[in-house]
Design a protein around this motif. Structure first.
Motif, PDB file in Angstrom:
ATOM      1  N   ALA A  26     -83.581  59.780  21.310  1.00  0.00           N
ATOM      2  CA  ALA A  26     -82.669  58.768  21.070  1.00  0.00           C
ATOM      3  C   ALA A  26     -82.885  57.472  21.780  1.00  0.00           C
ATOM      4  CB  ALA A  26     -81.234  59.354  21.787  1.00  0.00           C
ATOM      5  N   PHE A  27     -83.332  57.490  22.973  1.00  0.00           N
ATOM      6  CA  PHE A  27     -83.711  56.384  23.719  1.00  0.00           C
ATOM      7  C   PHE A  27     -84.776  55.395  23.010  1.00  0.00           C
ATOM      8  CE2 PHE A  27     -82.290  58.268  28.243  1.00  0.00           C
ATOM      9  CZ  PHE A  27     -81.079  58.320  27.742  1.00  0.00           C
ATOM     10  N   ILE A  28     -85.854  56.251  22.555  1.00  0.00           N
ATOM     11  CA  ILE A  28     -86.841  55.417  21.946  1.00  0.00           C
ATOM     12  C   ILE A  28     -86.138  54.563  20.607  1.00  0.00           C
ATOM     13  CG2 ILE A  28     -88.847  55.704  20.077  1.00  0.00           C
ATOM     14  CD1 ILE A  28     -89.674  57.974  21.712  1.00  0.00           C
ATOM     15  N   GLU A  29     -85.421  55.249  19.800  1.00  0.00           N
ATOM     16  CA  GLU A  29     -84.498  54.525  18.668  1.00  0.00           C
ATOM     17  C   GLU A  29     -83.768  53.161  19.329  1.00  0.00           C
ATOM     18  OE1 GLU A  29     -82.468  57.355  16.569  1.00  0.00           O
ATOM     19  OE2 GLU A  29     -84.126  58.107  15.681  1.00  0.00           O
ATOM     20  N   VAL A  30     -83.092  53.238  20.570  1.00  0.00           N
ATOM     21  CA  VAL A  30     -82.292  52.443  21.050  1.00  0.00           C
ATOM     22  C   VAL A  30     -83.246  51.318  21.520  1.00  0.00           C
ATOM     23  CG1 VAL A  30     -80.818  51.609  23.269  1.00  0.00           C
ATOM     24  CG2 VAL A  30     -80.245  53.928  21.781  1.00  0.00           C
TER      25      VAL A  30
ATOM     26  N   GLN B 138     -75.901  51.620  25.205  1.00  0.00           N
ATOM     27  CA  GLN B 138     -76.080  52.679  24.455  1.00  0.00           C
ATOM     28  C   GLN B 138     -76.792  54.088  24.902  1.00  0.00           C
ATOM     29  OE1 GLN B 138     -75.446  52.921  21.169  1.00  0.00           O
ATOM     30  NE2 GLN B 138     -74.745  50.969  20.637  1.00  0.00           N
ATOM     31  N   MET B 139     -77.796  53.635  25.774  1.00  0.00           N
ATOM     32  CA  MET B 139     -78.267  54.957  26.656  1.00  0.00           C
ATOM     33  C   MET B 139     -77.158  55.741  27.450  1.00  0.00           C
ATOM     34  SD  MET B 139     -81.779  53.365  28.226  1.00  0.00           S
ATOM     35  CE  MET B 139     -83.203  53.008  27.350  1.00  0.00           C
ATOM     36  N   ILE B 140     -76.191  55.166  28.072  1.00  0.00           N
ATOM     37  CA  ILE B 140     -75.001  55.890  28.958  1.00  0.00           C
ATOM     38  C   ILE B 140     -74.299  56.766  27.679  1.00  0.00           C
ATOM     39  CG2 ILE B 140     -73.121  55.772  29.833  1.00  0.00           C
ATOM     40  CD1 ILE B 140     -74.451  53.279  31.708  1.00  0.00           C
ATOM     41  N   SER B 141     -73.945  56.152  26.721  1.00  0.00           N
ATOM     42  CA  SER B 141     -73.313  56.648  25.334  1.00  0.00           C
ATOM     43  C   SER B 141     -73.917  57.767  24.835  1.00  0.00           C
ATOM     44  CB  SER B 141     -73.202  55.582  24.377  1.00  0.00           C
ATOM     45  OG  SER B 141     -72.360  56.386  23.129  1.00  0.00           O
TER      46      SER B 141
ATOM     47  N   VAL C 269     -76.203  59.646  26.708  1.00  0.00           N
ATOM     48  CA  VAL C 269     -75.891  60.558  27.887  1.00  0.00           C
ATOM     49  C   VAL C 269     -74.730  61.434  27.839  1.00  0.00           C
ATOM     50  CG1 VAL C 269     -76.034  60.891  30.460  1.00  0.00           C
ATOM     51  CG2 VAL C 269     -77.636  59.336  29.287  1.00  0.00           C
ATOM     52  N   LEU C 270     -73.693  60.474  27.719  1.00  0.00           N
ATOM     53  CA  LEU C 270     -72.252  61.295  27.669  1.00  0.00           C
ATOM     54  C   LEU C 270     -72.379  62.196  26.504  1.00  0.00           C
ATOM     55  CD1 LEU C 270     -70.120  57.834  28.594  1.00  0.00           C
ATOM     56  CD2 LEU C 270     -70.519  60.044  29.861  1.00  0.00           C
ATOM     57  N   PHE C 271     -72.531  61.734  25.553  1.00  0.00           N
ATOM     58  CA  PHE C 271     -72.630  62.870  24.447  1.00  0.00           C
ATOM     59  C   PHE C 271     -73.175  64.105  24.590  1.00  0.00           C
ATOM     60  CE2 PHE C 271     -74.945  64.517  20.731  1.00  0.00           C
ATOM     61  CZ  PHE C 271     -73.878  64.912  19.690  1.00  0.00           C
ATOM     62  N   VAL C 272     -74.408  63.957  25.367  1.00  0.00           N
ATOM     63  CA  VAL C 272     -75.399  65.138  25.686  1.00  0.00           C
ATOM     64  C   VAL C 272     -74.657  65.956  26.635  1.00  0.00           C
ATOM     65  CG1 VAL C 272     -77.567  66.230  26.581  1.00  0.00           C
ATOM     66  CG2 VAL C 272     -77.370  64.105  24.923  1.00  0.00           C
TER      67      VAL C 272
ATOM     68  N   ALA D 145     -78.487  68.950  34.722  1.00  0.00           N
ATOM     69  CA  ALA D 145     -79.317  68.997  33.764  1.00  0.00           C
ATOM     70  C   ALA D 145     -79.470  67.740  32.878  1.00  0.00           C
ATOM     71  CB  ALA D 145     -79.323  70.192  32.830  1.00  0.00           C
ATOM     72  N   THR D 146     -78.359  67.307  32.339  1.00  0.00           N
ATOM     73  CA  THR D 146     -78.239  66.128  31.593  1.00  0.00           C
ATOM     74  C   THR D 146     -79.156  64.923  32.229  1.00  0.00           C
ATOM     75  OG1 THR D 146     -76.542  67.083  30.481  1.00  0.00           O
ATOM     76  CG2 THR D 146     -77.050  64.641  30.087  1.00  0.00           C
TER      77      THR D 146
END
Length: 261
Positions: free
Chosen positions: A154-158, A192-195, A197-200, A80-81
């Motif tokens: 999150a991706f928009i801000e990154v 940053q995006m991968i980070s 994704v791992l958090f989610v 899902a993530t």
């Protein structure tokens, strides 16, 4: 002038504090909550936990089934993530001020992100139960919708933070839109995006336990089944397995973050 400003600010702060205390006191009266009784029950609760809520030899026989349910939960959470991250990347590119095509698509992308992010995952599970029933698909879509909304934001801000200077440089050379996106925006933002994704993934594995109770699937269903049948020893084994899994995944994700950031 400043004294009057600070005086008004103190009055407002005191008023807000008074309202909070009044609401808290009113809630205590309405719910008949007693702090003394709550504190007095702690020793009995600890005694009960050590007596009943510990794995025994019989509960260990159920470990293979528990691990199967755990694997199902972990795989659904990761799937899902991952799917949400791919969709979120497209919407983030459309919604970012740096890479937006036009204001309409940017507003739509941000609107979807806000909608999906602000509906609780338990609410999504109950809504989707009407369509898909008690199945893994219900849990998958509940996790997907919430993950999609969160990751899009999150991706928009990154993208907005990491890509401004490189995008301006490429625009000055006359680079095309897709060249800017795939040779500047994505490479500069991917770590940053991968980070995120791992958090989610970590969050979704925790949330999937609750979803399993609602949808009758995964490790949450195993816990609910054992707990309601008063098999507390097996239920405690489920809790221990969940905690160990979450700590392991958090350790792995933290290690990956240290490597890529």
């Amino acid at each position: 002038m400043q004294d009057k400003y600070f005086a008004k600010k103190r009055i407002k702060s005191s008023l807000i504090l008074f309202i909070i205390i009044a609401v808290t006191y009113g809630a205590i009266i309405l719910t008949e909550f007693s702090m003394a009784k709550g504190l007095a029950s702690i020793p009995k609760a600890i005694e009960w936990a050590f007596t009943n809520f510990l794995p025994n030899a019989s509960s260990l026989d159920r470990l293979p089934n528990i691990l199967d349910k755990l694997l199902e939960t972990v795989l659904v959470s990761i799937a899902a993530t991952t799917f949400a991250a791919m969709c979120a990347l497209m919407f983030a590119i459309a919604g970012s001020n740096t890479t937006k095509v036009n204001n309409f698509f940017s507003t739509v992308a941000r609107g979807f992100a806000t909608l999906f992010r602000n509906i609780d995952i338990a609410a999504w599970s109950m809504i989707l139960l009407f369509s898909f029933g008690q199945s893994s698909l219900t849990g998958f879509f509940a996790l997907f919708f919430v993950s999609f909304g969160f990751l899009t934001r999150a991706f928009i801000e990154v993208i907005d933070e990491a890509s401004n200077s490189s995008v301006e440089a490429l625009q000055a050379t006359g680079a095309t839109y897709f060249t800017i996106v795939f040779q500047s925006v994505v490479p500069s933002s991917i770590a940053q995006m991968i980070s995120w994704v791992l958090f989610v993934v970590e969050t979704n594995i925790r949330s999937a336990t609750l979803i399993g109770i609602l949808t009758g699937t995964g490790i949450g269903f195993a816990f609910d089944l054992y707990y309601k049948s008063m098999n507390y020893n097996a239920a405690s084994l489920v809790v221990i397995v969940i905690v160990f899994t979450i700590l392991t995944i958090e350790y792995i994700s933290n290690y990956v973050r240290r490597v890529i950031l």
